[in-house]
Scaffold this motif. Structure first.
Motif, PDB file in Angstrom:
ATOM      1  N   ARG A   1       0.728  -1.101  -0.216  1.00  0.00           N
ATOM      2  CA  ARG A   1      -0.162  -0.099  -0.331  1.00  0.00           C
ATOM      3  C   ARG A   1       0.529   1.438  -0.127  1.00  0.00           C
ATOM      4  N   ILE A   2       1.788   1.593   0.804  1.00  0.00           N
ATOM      5  CA  ILE A   2       2.770   2.609   0.482  1.00  0.00           C
ATOM      6  C   ILE A   2       3.322   3.093  -0.149  1.00  0.00           C
ATOM      7  N   HIS A   3       4.520   1.635  -1.005  1.00  0.00           N
ATOM      8  CA  HIS A   3       4.787   2.185  -1.961  1.00  0.00           C
ATOM      9  C   HIS A   3       3.559   1.761  -3.338  1.00  0.00           C
ATOM     10  N   SER A   4       2.411   1.869  -3.152  1.00  0.00           N
ATOM     11  CA  SER A   4       1.601   1.392  -4.331  1.00  0.00           C
ATOM     12  C   SER A   4       2.396   0.891  -5.271  1.00  0.00           C
ATOM     13  N   ILE A   5       3.011  -0.797  -5.089  1.00  0.00           N
ATOM     14  CA  ILE A   5       3.027  -1.161  -5.928  1.00  0.00           C
ATOM     15  C   ILE A   5       2.037  -2.653  -5.514  1.00  0.00           C
ATOM     16  N   SER A   6       2.502  -4.044  -6.719  1.00  0.00           N
ATOM     17  CA  SER A   6       1.186  -5.670  -5.786  1.00  0.00           C
ATOM     18  C   SER A   6       1.859  -6.080  -4.844  1.00  0.00           C
ATOM     19  N   ILE A   7       1.308  -6.745  -3.992  1.00  0.00           N
ATOM     20  CA  ILE A   7       1.764  -7.363  -3.706  1.00  0.00           C
ATOM     21  C   ILE A   7       3.143  -8.563  -3.668  1.00  0.00           C
ATOM     22  N   ALA A   8       2.948  -9.092  -5.291  1.00  0.00           N
ATOM     23  CA  ALA A   8       3.732  -9.426  -5.873  1.00  0.00           C
ATOM     24  C   ALA A   8       5.441  -9.219  -6.073  1.00  0.00           C
ATOM     25  N   GLU A   9       4.773  -7.692  -5.882  1.00  0.00           N
ATOM     26  CA  GLU A   9       6.220  -6.848  -6.109  1.00  0.00           C
ATOM     27  C   GLU A   9       7.071  -6.869  -4.604  1.00  0.00           C
ATOM     28  N   ALA A  10       6.106  -6.855  -3.508  1.00  0.00           N
ATOM     29  CA  ALA A  10       5.844  -6.296  -2.717  1.00  0.00           C
ATOM     30  C   ALA A  10       6.982  -7.671  -1.971  1.00  0.00           C
TER      31      ALA A  10
END
Length: 631
Positions: free
Chosen positions: A306-315
């Protein structure tokens, strides 16, 4: 608005709707957490907590569930041991969230559907049904949609405040013909039919039900469902000791269904692994590892997403950084692969809890329920031809399955509500015969359910007299004073903010009610027309709960896609597409996730300030009410 000025009926009605809708959904969804179960209070916990986690659900349990014939006789250990232990076991398996899977998950779908239906029951229990005396000697034309809707309102009023319930029990024991009942019952029946919308071993069950002795029949049914499938069962038939290991037929069905789905899911995972655009082996190992990670670790990665506006896969794959290391096609496959791994693990854990856990609480719970329902089953067995009943039920289910199956090669349409109305009308005679036999031949059975039903409908009696400002708008009934109290506790500026949101939400409810009534009327007219023209079709779905259900699902928070950005919602096209994909990768048409033909979006206005300022106080008031029962 001054502190002393009352809410209008429309504003009270809107506030009541907002608060009950939010509270019931919150309580139902929180049942997946063991902390909620631990502070639920009776019947799940032996003592009542002053900080009861689910006061509204407890009120509904007390009012409508715990007094059910049969269920009222279960011991406290059924709730405190079996149900609580099962719920805690499921929570400990950390089943997946919709956010991670990129779809509206099954738990979210079921919880929102349940909440959308139960919220109306909750409002009726808390506020009561409006007192609006029907016209004496009223007549109803079943071909007139306005009369059918009016008949339903009159029917409910006479059931709750009059003696219609008693006369219906008497008449149903005398005849199995709907035409012999009062006109209001016949017209209300039309309304109810519209609103209601092959693993079961029918042959074996039917054969069991043909046994003449109730005790033998009951024992046969229990053995059929609960017999353990292992060597120790066979030896016990020859005098050995029975074992609690192995699976009964019900558990075999659960295990086989979920295992078959996992086989399809693993095929899809294998296909991704062999794709030239797939993530590398190290990345896929990280994605597989996330599926079995702790709830805390998963929660931290969701926050990162959420914080970095990236997908959960990318996180998951970014490690300590938040840089995008996947191209778009690989990123899409990574999200799909993660979703599949989560789905596989969910099914494995469900089989583990429901089929292999020791002690076997599923089997124990079913046996406990059969034990307390034995008098009812005996009475039903003596009163009704159950074998014919199962045959009728099978015919209905077969027609239901055939209606629901879509043959894309023949260009089949999604079944409409009208199609399901015709299905219910086709089979309704079987249910009338069943009810007639049960009430005519089972006097004791009739008394049990008559007493329960009388008590249940009594929960809807309104103690206060609230004047109707217009049809169907009756403030909040017995809860109106409580809502006024909540409003008086906030500041003047806050009241202005709340009133503004309530006025917009009241207009939304009025529009929604009008749209629902219009579609109901359209379906009734089309249903009558189609008696002479089988090709007649109508679009749309009546019932406000369907709109609310769709809205709840559309508000589901889901991981950003490969392109990044803020979290998506269940209403996003990409999420709807992913949700519609079946376990084998096919994409059947879905009446749930596709907009009904001809239906326009009806979006509710934001009520965030109402919930922020009044939601906590409403929950506290419910906690004070939790042990208060209406007579």
């Amino acid at each position: 608005m001054s502190a002393g000025k009352s809410l209008t009926s429309e504003q009270s009605h809107a506030l009541f709707d907002v608060l009950t809708s939010h509270e019931i959904l919150t309580e139902i969804e929180s049942l997946k957490h063991s902390e909620t179960i631990a502070t639920f209070g009776p019947p799940l916990q032996p003592t009542l907590s002053h900080e009861a986690s689910s006061p509204l659900l407890r009120i509904l349990l007390q009012s409508f569930i715990l007094d059910l014939p049969g269920l009222c006789n279960v011991g406290t250990h059924f709730w405190t041991d079996s149900i609580c232990t099962l719920a805690t076991a499921l929570d400990s398996r950390n089943l997946s969230e919709s956010y991670d899977k990129g779809t509206v998950g099954i738990r979210r779908t079921l919880s929102t559907a349940t909440a959308s239906i139960v919220e109306s029951v909750a409002r009726g229990r808390l506020g009561g049904y409006p007192k609006q005396e029907p016209k004496k000697d009223a007549t109803y034309d079943k071909a007139n949609p306005d009369d059918v809707v009016r008949a339903w309102d009159d029917f409910l009023h006479r059931i709750i405040y009059g003696d219609l319930l008693d006369s219906m029990f008497i008449k149903a024991a005398e005849t199995d013909k709907l035409s012999d009942h009062e006109p209001v019952v016949q017209a209300a029946h039309e309304y109810a039919v519209i609103m209601l919308h092959r693993l079961t071993p029918y042959f074996l069950v039917k054969q069991t039900l043909k046994v003449g002795n109730a005790a033998t029949m009951l024992n046969g049914m229990v053995q059929l469902l609960l017999a353990k499938m292992n060597l120790s069962t066979i030896t016990s038939w020859f005098g050995g000791q029975a074992s609690d290991s192995g699976m009964n037929l019900l558990q075999q069905i659960i295990s086989q269904v979920l295992s078959a789905e996992n086989a399809e899911l693993r095929k899809r995972a294998k296909a991704i692994e062999q794709s030239h655009d797939a993530p590398n082996e190290s990345q896929m190992e990280q994605l597989r590892g996330y599926a079995s990670d702790t709830a805390q670790a998963q929660g931290e990665l969701r926050i990162k997403s959420r914080i970095h506006s990236i997908s959960i896969a990318e996180a998951i794959l970014a490690g300590e950084t938040a840089t995008n290391s996947l191209d778009k096609s690989c990123h899409k496959l990574a999200l799909d692969y993660l979703s599949i791994q989560l789905a596989i693990r969910d099914r494995e854990k469900l089989v583990e809890v429901l089929c292999h856990q020791q002690p076997d609480l599923v089997t124990t719970s079913i046996r406990e329920l059969v034990k307390v329902y034995e008098p009812i089953i005996r009475a039903l067995h003596n009163a009704v031809d159950l074998a014919s009943g199962v045959t009728d039920a099978q015919a209905f289910v077969d027609d239901l399955i055939n209606l629901s199956l879509l043959d894309k090669t023949k260009g089949s349409d999604i079944p409409t509500v009208q199609d399901f109305v015709h299905l219910l009308q086709k089979h309704q005679g079987s249910s009338h015969v069943f009810i007639h036999q049960a009430l005519k031949n089972g006097k004791e059975l009739s008394e049990w359910y008559h007493e329960y039903t009388r008590k249940a409908v009594g929960q809807y009696k309104q103690n206060s007299q609230i004047e109707l400002s217009r049809v169907h708008v009756a403030a909040a009934g017995d809860c109106t004073a409580m809502l006024e109290k909540l409003m008086a506790a906030i500041s003047g500026d806050e009241r202005h903010i709340v009133i503004d949101e309530l006025d917009r939400y009241a207009a939304f409810l009025e529009s929604l009610a009008g749209k629902s009534t219009h579609q109901m009327q359209h379906i009734i007219r089309a249903s009558l027309a189609s008696d002479n023209n089988k090709d007649t079709k109508t679009d749309g779905n009546p019932g406000m709960f369907l709109y609310k259900w769709q809205h709840h699902m559309d508000q589901t928070t889901v991981t950003p896609g490969p392109e990044g950005g803020p979290p998506r919602t269940g209403g996003t096209d990409s999420v709807k597409d992913a949700t519609a994909v079946d376990v084998d990768g096919s994409k059947p048409a879905s009446a749930i996730h596709e907009k009904a033909r001809g239906e326009e979006d009806v979006k509710p206005p934001d009520v965030g300030n109402v919930l922020r300022l009044l939601g906590p106080g409403f929950k506290e008031e419910l906690r004070r009410m939790v042990d208060i029962k209406k007579g």
